[in-house]
Design a protein around this motif. Structure first.
Motif, short mmCIF file in Angstrom:
data_model
loop_
_atom_site.label_atom_id
_atom_site.label_comp_id
_atom_site.label_asym_id
_atom_site.label_seq_id
_atom_site.Cartn_x
_atom_site.Cartn_y
_atom_site.Cartn_z
N ILE A 171 4.89 2.67 2.59
CA ILE A 171 3.56 2.14 2.85
C ILE A 171 3.66 1.30 4.11
O ILE A 171 4.53 0.43 4.23
CB ILE A 171 3.06 1.27 1.66
CG1 ILE A 171 2.97 2.13 0.38
CG2 ILE A 171 1.71 0.65 1.98
CD1 ILE A 171 2.62 1.35 -0.87
N ALA A 172 2.77 1.56 5.06
CA ALA A 172 2.83 0.88 6.36
C ALA A 172 2.55 -0.60 6.21
O ALA A 172 1.85 -1.03 5.28
CB ALA A 172 1.83 1.51 7.32
N HIS A 173 3.08 -1.38 7.17
CA HIS A 173 2.80 -2.81 7.21
C HIS A 173 1.30 -3.03 7.30
O HIS A 173 0.61 -2.31 8.02
CB HIS A 173 3.49 -3.46 8.40
CG HIS A 173 3.06 -4.88 8.61
ND1 HIS A 173 3.37 -5.86 7.72
CD2 HIS A 173 2.33 -5.45 9.58
CE1 HIS A 173 2.85 -7.00 8.15
NE2 HIS A 173 2.22 -6.78 9.27
N ALA A 174 0.81 -4.02 6.57
CA ALA A 174 -0.60 -4.42 6.65
C ALA A 174 -1.56 -3.34 6.16
O ALA A 174 -2.71 -3.32 6.55
CB ALA A 174 -0.97 -4.86 8.07
N ALA A 175 -1.06 -2.42 5.33
CA ALA A 175 -1.96 -1.44 4.73
C ALA A 175 -2.95 -2.20 3.85
O ALA A 175 -2.56 -3.10 3.11
CB ALA A 175 -1.17 -0.44 3.90
N PRO A 176 -4.23 -1.88 3.92
CA PRO A 176 -5.21 -2.58 3.09
C PRO A 176 -4.96 -2.32 1.60
O PRO A 176 -4.39 -1.30 1.24
CB PRO A 176 -6.55 -1.99 3.52
CG PRO A 176 -6.29 -1.13 4.68
CD PRO A 176 -4.84 -0.87 4.79
N PRO A 177 -5.38 -3.26 0.75
CA PRO A 177 -5.12 -3.18 -0.69
C PRO A 177 -5.53 -1.84 -1.32
O PRO A 177 -4.81 -1.31 -2.16
CB PRO A 177 -5.95 -4.32 -1.27
CG PRO A 177 -6.07 -5.29 -0.16
CD PRO A 177 -6.08 -4.50 1.10
N ASP A 178 -6.68 -1.28 -0.89
CA ASP A 178 -7.10 -0.03 -1.52
C ASP A 178 -6.14 1.11 -1.18
O ASP A 178 -5.93 2.01 -1.99
CB ASP A 178 -8.55 0.31 -1.15
CG ASP A 178 -8.80 0.35 0.35
OD1 ASP A 178 -7.97 -0.22 1.08
OD2 ASP A 178 -9.78 0.96 0.78
N GLU A 179 -5.53 1.06 0.01
CA GLU A 179 -4.56 2.09 0.35
C GLU A 179 -3.28 1.92 -0.46
O GLU A 179 -2.64 2.88 -0.86
CB GLU A 179 -4.23 2.04 1.85
CG GLU A 179 -5.29 2.69 2.70
CD GLU A 179 -4.92 2.72 4.17
OE1 GLU A 179 -3.72 2.66 4.50
OE2 GLU A 179 -5.85 2.78 4.99
N VAL A 180 -2.91 0.64 -0.66
CA VAL A 180 -1.72 0.36 -1.47
C VAL A 180 -1.94 0.90 -2.89
O VAL A 180 -1.11 1.62 -3.44
CB VAL A 180 -1.41 -1.16 -1.52
CG1 VAL A 180 -0.27 -1.46 -2.48
CG2 VAL A 180 -1.09 -1.68 -0.12
#
Lengths: 197, 154
Positions: free
Chosen positions: A179-188
């Motif tokens: 998971i990329a750095h600073a991925a928004p919560p919904d993407e996580v």
């Protein structure tokens, strides 16, 4: 003659370009993507405030692994806050199937006791671990994580450059994605759900 | 009458020329990220807007809550985050400089005491012409990227 050929080529390319412009609609890549060349990952045992923690202790769960350090003023809090917010989007059933391990690559300053308080500030389900420099270096290498101490005149003498992705490890301990750095919560949350299925 | 307006114009021009950098810079959404327990350092973020006609530089920052205050940035080198001090933060004429997570920030190093949410940290910014400005930055819990700290979404 050659001019005609050239003109032909120009006409062809122009048509192609216009055609592409109209009809080529590539799917935009998502920010959370399984990487083609994922690192091997695999087993590790490190020290937490409650004793040794091994990846295999979490068989049957999806495990998010993040490498960082508590002196990190910005990147780690952003990543951990994003992960925590993603966890908060899960329902209790899903959350029970996910573990988060924060691996400190700065054992000189981060004791297991310090790490416990640090990670639980973000989310109670997070576990903070560290180990010997040799052990950490070996694990980080297998996970494709990079870190290096830099003698910058700041933050207590040095800062640590580090990769900022979160590794997603499957129920059988296999590396799945990053998971990329600073991925928004919904993407996580979306990535967790995708991998829980 | 004419003489007075000339005088006034002259005064205005000189006032313009003498305007301190601090006066042409406005600060939006300043906040300090609440340091997690045991974290000895944290960062302050804000948007600096320069309404003046000259480029302005922030040369240093100071605050009473940490032993050291530095201007830093992050370089994302193929996914590896490298934090480095910067000599100055430039704000272009009629432009802005964004201090935000993952990039430029004021770093508060070696906190003298644990912070709590809602505390206000007065940060003094000193500009290249020696003028300075105090920014009151509120301490806020870390939030995920894409969720501005000033807009609390729950």
């Amino acid at each position: 003659m050659s001019e005609k050929i050239l003109l032909g080529i120009v006409a062809f390319l122009t048509t192609l370009l216009i055609g592409l412009g109209f009809f080529w609609n590539p799917e935009l890549p998502e920010r959370v993507l399984p990487q083609a060349g994922m690192a091997a990952g695999g087993e590790f045992t490190l020290e937490s405030a409650k004793g040794p923690v091994s990846l295999k202790d979490y068989r049957g769960k999806l495990v998010l692994v993040y490498f960082g350090y508590t002196y990190c003023p910005d990147i780690c809090p952003t990543s951990l806050a994003g992960t925590a917010a993603g966890l908060n989007l899960l329902d209790p059933d899903e959350l029970a199937q996910v573990a988060v391990i924060f691996v400190s690559v700065d054992p000189e300053r981060d004791t297991p006791a310090r790490l416990k308080e640090y990670v639980e500030f973000f989310h109670p389900s997070m576990v903070g671990v560290t180990g010997t420099p040799e052990n950490l270096a070996e694990i980080a290498k297998r996970y494709g994580a990079f870190y290096a101490r830099q003698p910058v005149e700041a933050a207590g003498g040095y800062v640590v450059d580090h990769s900022s992705e979160t590794y997603v490890v499957g129920r059988e301990g296999q590396m799945l994605s990053k998971i990329a750095h600073a991925a928004p919560p919904d993407e996580v949350a979306a990535e967790i759900r995708r991998r829980l299925k | 009458m004419k003489r007075i307006s000339v005088l006034l114009a002259g005064l205005m021009i000189s006032a313009g020329a003498l305007a301190a950098s601090a006066d042409s810079v406005t600060v939006q959404n300043p906040y300090v990220r609440l340091a997690p327990p045991n974290a000895p350092a944290t960062a302050a973020f804000m948007v600096l807007k320069n309404d003046g006609d000259k480029d302005v530089k922030v040369m240093k920052a100071d605050n009473p809550t940490s032993k050291l205050t530095e201007l830093h940035t992050h370089i994302n080198d193929n996914g590896v985050m490298k934090m480095r001090p910067v000599a100055a933060i430039e704000i272009k004429a009629k432009g802005e400089a964004k201090l935000q997570p993952g990039g430029l920030h004021v770093m508060l190093i070696n906190l003298k005491a644990p912070m709590k949410e809602g505390d206000v940290v007065p940060i003094t910014l000193t500009f290249d012409d020696g003028s300075s400005k105090v920014v009151d930055a509120k301490v806020m819990k870390p939030v995920a990227a894409g969720m501005p700290a000033m807009e609390h979404k729950h």
